[in-house]
Write an enzyme that holds these catalytic residues in place. Structure first.
Site, PDB file in Angstrom:
ATOM      1  N   LYS A   1      68.940  78.939  53.846  1.00  0.00           N
ATOM      2  CA  LYS A   1      68.604  79.882  54.919  1.00  0.00           C
ATOM      3  C   LYS A   1      69.412  81.175  54.775  1.00  0.00           C
ATOM      4  CE  LYS A   1      69.840  77.186  58.337  1.00  0.00           C
ATOM      5  NZ  LYS A   1      70.447  76.060  57.587  1.00  0.00           N
TER       6      LYS A   1
ATOM      7  N   ARG B   1      77.764  67.181  58.773  1.00  0.00           N
ATOM      8  CA  ARG B   1      76.887  68.285  59.191  1.00  0.00           C
ATOM      9  C   ARG B   1      75.421  67.865  59.106  1.00  0.00           C
ATOM     10  NH1 ARG B   1      78.895  72.862  55.326  1.00  0.00           N
ATOM     11  NH2 ARG B   1      77.340  74.186  56.332  1.00  0.00           N
TER      12      ARG B   1
ATOM     13  N   ARG C   1      84.524  76.674  51.232  1.00  0.00           N
ATOM     14  CA  ARG C   1      84.605  76.625  52.700  1.00  0.00           C
ATOM     15  C   ARG C   1      85.146  75.260  53.110  1.00  0.00           C
ATOM     16  NH1 ARG C   1      78.947  78.682  55.240  1.00  0.00           N
ATOM     17  NH2 ARG C   1      79.352  76.900  56.572  1.00  0.00           N
TER      18      ARG C   1
ATOM     19  N   ARG D   1      70.298  75.782  67.277  1.00  0.00           N
ATOM     20  CA  ARG D   1      70.556  74.502  66.609  1.00  0.00           C
ATOM     21  C   ARG D   1      70.418  73.324  67.565  1.00  0.00           C
ATOM     22  NH1 ARG D   1      74.246  76.855  62.309  1.00  0.00           N
ATOM     23  NH2 ARG D   1      74.772  75.184  60.881  1.00  0.00           N
TER      24      ARG D   1
ATOM     25  N   ARG E   1      79.144  75.028  46.424  1.00  0.00           N
ATOM     26  CA  ARG E   1      79.202  76.441  46.840  1.00  0.00           C
ATOM     27  C   ARG E   1      80.637  76.969  46.778  1.00  0.00           C
ATOM     28  NH1 ARG E   1      76.489  78.155  52.370  1.00  0.00           N
ATOM     29  NH2 ARG E   1      77.828  76.557  53.269  1.00  0.00           N
TER      30      ARG E   1
HETATM   31  P1  AMP Z   1      76.621  77.749  59.189  1.00  0.00           P
HETATM   32  O1  AMP Z   1      77.304  78.813  58.428  1.00  0.00           O
HETATM   33  O2  AMP Z   1      75.356  78.207  59.854  1.00  0.00           O
HETATM   34  O3  AMP Z   1      76.418  76.481  58.383  1.00  0.00           O
HETATM   35  O4  AMP Z   1      77.593  77.352  60.398  1.00  0.00           O
HETATM   36  C1  AMP Z   1      78.893  76.851  60.151  1.00  0.00           C
HETATM   37  C2  AMP Z   1      79.412  76.158  61.385  1.00  0.00           C
HETATM   38  O5  AMP Z   1      79.480  77.082  62.484  1.00  0.00           O
HETATM   39  C3  AMP Z   1      78.560  75.007  61.904  1.00  0.00           C
HETATM   40  O6  AMP Z   1      78.809  73.787  61.230  1.00  0.00           O
HETATM   41  C4  AMP Z   1      78.995  74.958  63.373  1.00  0.00           C
HETATM   42  O7  AMP Z   1      80.265  74.372  63.517  1.00  0.00           O
HETATM   43  C5  AMP Z   1      79.123  76.447  63.705  1.00  0.00           C
HETATM   44  N1  AMP Z   1      77.838  77.010  64.155  1.00  0.00           N
HETATM   45  C6  AMP Z   1      77.097  77.984  63.569  1.00  0.00           C
HETATM   46  N2  AMP Z   1      75.982  78.232  64.262  1.00  0.00           N
HETATM   47  C7  AMP Z   1      75.994  77.386  65.320  1.00  0.00           C
HETATM   48  C8  AMP Z   1      75.107  77.129  66.394  1.00  0.00           C
HETATM   49  N3  AMP Z   1      73.953  77.797  66.532  1.00  0.00           N
HETATM   50  N4  AMP Z   1      75.473  76.185  67.300  1.00  0.00           N
HETATM   51  C9  AMP Z   1      76.623  75.502  67.207  1.00  0.00           C
HETATM   52  N5  AMP Z   1      77.495  75.671  66.208  1.00  0.00           N
HETATM   53  C10 AMP Z   1      77.190  76.609  65.259  1.00  0.00           C
END
Ligand code: AMP
Length: 218
Positions: A13, A171, A160, A88, A127
């Site tokens: 994404k 996750r 990360r 989410r 990654r």
């Molecule tokens: P991402 O980079 O989108 O994979 O997000 C990394 C982390 O940020 C996730 O595993 C969550 O801990 C937090 N996070 C990002 N977007 C959301 C969301 N919409 N709702 C809740 N937590 C989020």
């Protein structure tokens, strides 16, 4: 073009969002990027979010809904936006509906990146991210010319903390339990379009171009 990109972590994404934002000149809004920036700056939002993020858990709904609603009010979102990683949960999807109503807008399309579990795990655990410019590499698929160093800016590459195998698996469980119900939510609204997140970057980008022209978004 007002898009939501939906799919498990590792579906691509973020990668497609960066490309689409350039192609169609709309802002890429990633709640994950906003939260990581707050963690980096030591902002109070970041302090609150970090423990959830490090474990691969979701940050509380009210926090992320607030972040997204504020961002969507900004002037650059008037001509469209790409939401990556938000919503989410069902509560966040309802929060998004409310926020968009408030600015007289709506979603054109929700792209669901259907992705195999093993593909997602391999992508995420491999990654590596540049500490300086944020560019993403993959140890096998997109390796830097010099190991551990960013081709673009010479910055140091790191993994990360939430890309380790144990956290990645958590996750994916969180995604199955809390995010997957959004597929039915958006299907009911008639805005969901399924594409394959298993495709490579260029193949998927070509598919998306076709989807946009069929939906008369471009
Ligand atoms: P991402 O980079 O989108 O994979 O997000 C990394 C982390 O940020 C996730 O595993 C969550 O801990 C937090 N996070 C990002 N977007 C959301 C969301 N919409 N709702 C809740 N937590 C989020």
């Amino acid at each position: 073009m007002r898009l939501v990109l939906l799919g498990p972590p590792g579906a691509g994404k973020g990668t497609q969002s960066v490309i689409l934002a350039k192609q169609y000149k709309v802002p890429h809004i990633s709640t994950g990027d906003i939260l990581r920036e707050s963690v980096k700056n030591g902002a109070s939002l970041g302090l609150k979010a970090k423990s959830y993020m490090d474990k691969g858990e979701l940050v509380p709904d009210d926090v992320v809904i607030g972040i997204a609603a504020e961002r969507l009010k900004m002037a650059d979102c008037k001509g469209g936006f790409i939401l990556d990683g938000f919503p989410r949960t069902l509560k966040q999807a309802e929060g998004l509906d409310e926020a968009l109503k408030g600015i007289g807008s709506g979603i054109d399309l929700v792209l669901y990146f259907e992705t195999g579990e093993q593909v997602a795990i391999t992508r995420l655990t491999g990654r590596r991210v540049c500490r300086k410019c944020g560019f993403n590499y993959h140890i096998k698929n997109i390796p830097p010319k010099k190991e551990g160093i960013c081709d673009k800016c010479g910055g140091e590459l790191f993994q990360r903390p939430d890309d380790t195998e144990t956290t990645v698996r958590n996750r994916l469980v969180v995604y199955e339990q809390q995010t997957k119900p959004l597929i039915a939510y958006y299907e009911k609204k008639g805005v969901l379009k399924k594409v394959s997140g298993d495709l490579d970057v260029q193949e998927l980008n070509d598919v998306l171009s076709k989807v946009f022209s069929e939906a008369q978004l471009v």
